[in-house]
Design a protein around this motif. Structure first.
Motif, PDB file in Angstrom:
ATOM      1  N   ARG A  66      23.758   3.830  60.612  1.00  0.00           N
ATOM      2  CA  ARG A  66      23.704   5.243  60.175  1.00  0.00           C
ATOM      3  C   ARG A  66      22.450   5.854  60.897  1.00  0.00           C
ATOM      4  O   ARG A  66      22.418   6.977  61.303  1.00  0.00           O
ATOM      5  CB  ARG A  66      23.585   5.282  58.763  1.00  0.00           C
ATOM      6  CG  ARG A  66      23.484   6.724  58.165  1.00  0.00           C
ATOM      7  CD  ARG A  66      23.427   6.500  56.661  1.00  0.00           C
ATOM      8  NE  ARG A  66      23.684   8.056  56.159  1.00  0.00           N
ATOM      9  CZ  ARG A  66      22.684   8.824  56.088  1.00  0.00           C
ATOM     10  NH1 ARG A  66      21.293   8.177  56.149  1.00  0.00           N
ATOM     11  NH2 ARG A  66      22.449  10.288  55.376  1.00  0.00           N
ATOM     12  N   SER A  67      21.284   5.181  60.792  1.00  0.00           N
ATOM     13  CA  SER A  67      20.166   5.829  61.462  1.00  0.00           C
ATOM     14  C   SER A  67      20.311   5.885  62.750  1.00  0.00           C
ATOM     15  O   SER A  67      19.855   6.886  63.401  1.00  0.00           O
ATOM     16  CB  SER A  67      19.030   4.677  61.335  1.00  0.00           C
ATOM     17  OG  SER A  67      18.718   4.410  59.638  1.00  0.00           O
ATOM     18  N   VAL A 124      28.877  11.646  60.403  1.00  0.00           N
ATOM     19  CA  VAL A 124      28.014  10.534  60.133  1.00  0.00           C
ATOM     20  C   VAL A 124      28.527   9.846  58.866  1.00  0.00           C
ATOM     21  O   VAL A 124      28.917   8.501  58.805  1.00  0.00           O
ATOM     22  CB  VAL A 124      26.674  10.687  60.287  1.00  0.00           C
ATOM     23  CG1 VAL A 124      25.731   9.177  60.041  1.00  0.00           C
ATOM     24  CG2 VAL A 124      26.468  11.082  61.887  1.00  0.00           C
ATOM     25  N   ASP A 125      28.366  10.527  57.491  1.00  0.00           N
ATOM     26  CA  ASP A 125      28.701  10.217  56.337  1.00  0.00           C
ATOM     27  C   ASP A 125      30.154   9.550  56.284  1.00  0.00           C
ATOM     28  O   ASP A 125      30.509   8.418  55.518  1.00  0.00           O
ATOM     29  CB  ASP A 125      28.428  11.263  55.476  1.00  0.00           C
ATOM     30  CG  ASP A 125      26.763  11.418  55.238  1.00  0.00           C
ATOM     31  OD1 ASP A 125      25.949  10.460  55.745  1.00  0.00           O
ATOM     32  OD2 ASP A 125      26.517  12.491  54.729  1.00  0.00           O
ATOM     33  N   THR A 132      32.033   8.330  58.865  1.00  0.00           N
ATOM     34  CA  THR A 132      32.104   7.097  59.532  1.00  0.00           C
ATOM     35  C   THR A 132      31.251   5.971  58.651  1.00  0.00           C
ATOM     36  O   THR A 132      31.829   4.867  58.579  1.00  0.00           O
ATOM     37  CB  THR A 132      31.329   7.484  60.729  1.00  0.00           C
ATOM     38  OG1 THR A 132      31.827   8.306  61.335  1.00  0.00           O
ATOM     39  CG2 THR A 132      31.509   5.923  61.610  1.00  0.00           C
ATOM     40  N   VAL A 133      30.350   6.328  57.963  1.00  0.00           N
ATOM     41  CA  VAL A 133      29.606   5.338  57.059  1.00  0.00           C
ATOM     42  C   VAL A 133      30.524   4.865  56.111  1.00  0.00           C
ATOM     43  O   VAL A 133      30.618   3.736  55.686  1.00  0.00           O
ATOM     44  CB  VAL A 133      28.122   5.828  56.704  1.00  0.00           C
ATOM     45  CG1 VAL A 133      27.642   4.868  55.724  1.00  0.00           C
ATOM     46  CG2 VAL A 133      27.104   6.096  57.721  1.00  0.00           C
TER      47      VAL A 133
END
Length: 472
Positions: free
Chosen positions: A47-48, A188-189, A191-192
């Motif tokens: 995530r980072s 991104v969220d 995908t996470v």
């Protein structure tokens, strides 16, 4: 005694106060904990990395749009006159009409003198009003007067921006490129969340596999536990099947070896009890019978007393023999230390043998050299052979002692000590009983005087040896 008992029971109580969770569940729990930590670290790292990548991409996008603006401002032509632009408003209008903003991106051409703002917005991009950046607002004013690039907080989320300026015909214009992060971070969220779902499924699968694998690995341990529960004083035959060559298999082998030793120990104890009962029953019966029937006649009492004393002496010898047999099965029965001079040992045994009775004692051969033997046990064994020879021979009969180094097929280099006599020897049908405990053969014929040693009448004791050095 009370203090000792309390000390002995404290470890047991402490052990029983521990966790009741089975080893199988503990293995699964520790494995799941390791996997959760590893997957959490992986997801956080990914995530980072994705957020950092979003930032780099947005920075690259706004820089690229600003470079295109600079190129157009320097080389662009008004399509109506085919000449360079003479005013900022027409240049912004033509340029922005030809541009297509990327997703989450906004291009703004602003003419301060006219309070006019022309915009091009990509999909999922908030307007200037939705972002709280209406012309004339304080937030918009900070974009125009503050740093030329950076990150600005808006009602539509954080946005990366680059500001550039151009002056045409005395008119100033400001070009802004804004790239909003919100929808990129939402991706991104998303995908996470997908990674978390996949990780949860993987953890469940890993837990099931760990449960099965732990059960398979601990199966021999459960077999050890069941075998230990099934072992009783009367049944020590239970063994654990051994499969593989790993540590668990070694545990099963070790446990089976312990059971072998326990079974041998219990068997030796049982043999000792059986031998004692068998051998002592007869003298006890004799003593009891004579004491019960003994009269007041002094001669009969003296004869009974003599018989009882003889039987008690025999019982004492039987007990000594039983103790020797019991000790013979212990691993520390024989002590092998420094090499012993066999010539000196043989002469010492010969001197002790001659005190057993009036026989024609002969020393036929003497081994010359050292050997690693237990001198005490060898002396004990040879004297027993000599005592047996004395009991089966008469006064003046030959008893011959010899010691020599030999090459034994099983022992290798060894020293052989033999005792030969003129006795009747051992009958062929009794040869196999020689090494049985307290076995008795058929009645032997009376000793034959002045004849050569009979075949089979020789007794032999072997011990591993290496001449001149410590024996192996």
């Amino acid at each position: 005694m009370t203090t000792t008992a309390a000390t002995m029971t404290e470890p047991v109580q402490a052990a029983r106060q521990g966790s009741r969770v089975t080893a199988r569940w503990r293995i699964v729990a520790w494995l799941m904990l390791a996997l959760v930590i590893a997957m959490t670290a992986l997801i956080v790292t990914v995530r980072s990395a994705m957020i950092a990548e979003v930032g780099r991409n947005l920075n690259a996008d706004v820089v690229q749009e600003n470079q295109e603006f600079r190129t157009f401002a320097g080389e662009g032509r008004n399509p109506e006159t085919a000449r360079p632009f003479t005013d900022v408003s027409s240049m912004f209008e033509v340029m922005l009409r030809r541009q297509r903003a990327a997703e989450g991106e906004m291009l703004v051409g602003y003419v301060p003198a006219r309070q006019q703002a022309l915009t091009v917005e990509g999909v999922r991009t908030p307007s200037l009003a939705e972002a709280g950046l209406e012309p004339g607002s304080s937030e918009f004013g900070r974009l125009l007067t503050g740093p030329r690039s950076g990150i600005v907080e808006t009602r539509g989320g954080d946005a990366r921006f680059v500001r550039d300026e151009v002056t045409l015909g005395g008119e100033r214009g400001v070009f802004l490129v804004l790239a909003f992060e919100r929808h990129h971070l939402q991706e991104v969220d998303s995908t996470v969340r997908l990674m978390v779902g996949v990780a949860a499924g993987a953890l469940l699968l890993a837990a099931a596999i760990a449960w099965l694998a732990a059960g398979q690995i601990l199966r021999p341990v459960r077999s050890v536990r069941r075998a230990a529960a099934e072992i009783t004083e009367r049944d020590l035959t239970r063994r654990i099947p051994v499969q593989g060559n790993d540590d668990i298999a070694e545990l099963a082998v070790t446990f089976n070896g312990m059971l072998d030793r326990l079974e041998a120990a219990f068997a030796a104890e049982q043999r000792f009890v059986d031998d004692a009962a068998h051998e002592l029953r007869t003298p006890i019966t004799i003593i009891r019978g004579h004491l019960e029937t003994m009269s007041d006649d002094p001669a009969e009492r003296a004869a009974t007393t003599t018989l009882v004393l003889n039987e008690l002496s025999r019982m004492s010898r039987i007990v000594s023999d039983l103790l020797a047999l019991a000790k013979a099965e212990r691993p520390d029965f024989i002590h092998l230390a420094e090499p012993v001079d066999m010539a000196e040992l043989t002469l010492d045994i010969d001197a002790k043998m001659q005190a057993l009775g009036p026989r024609r004692w002969t020393l036929a051969e003497v081994a010359d050299g050292p050997a690693v033997v237990d001198a005490q046990r060898v002396t004990q064994a040879v004297l027993q052979l000599a005592q047996n020879a004395v009991e089966h021979t008469g006064d003046g009969d030959l008893i011959e002692l010899a010691s020599r180094f030999v090459r034994d097929p099983e022992l290798g280099d060894a020293v052989a000590i033999t005792v030969r006599d003129d006795g009747p020897g051992v009958a062929a049908e009794d040869a196999e009983l020689i090494f049985d405990r307290f076995a008795r053969g058929a009645a032997s014929p009376p000793p034959v005087r002045a004849r050569a040693p009979a075949p089979g009448s020789a007794s032999r004791s072997c011990a591993p040896s290496r001449r001149g050095t410590a024996a192996r």
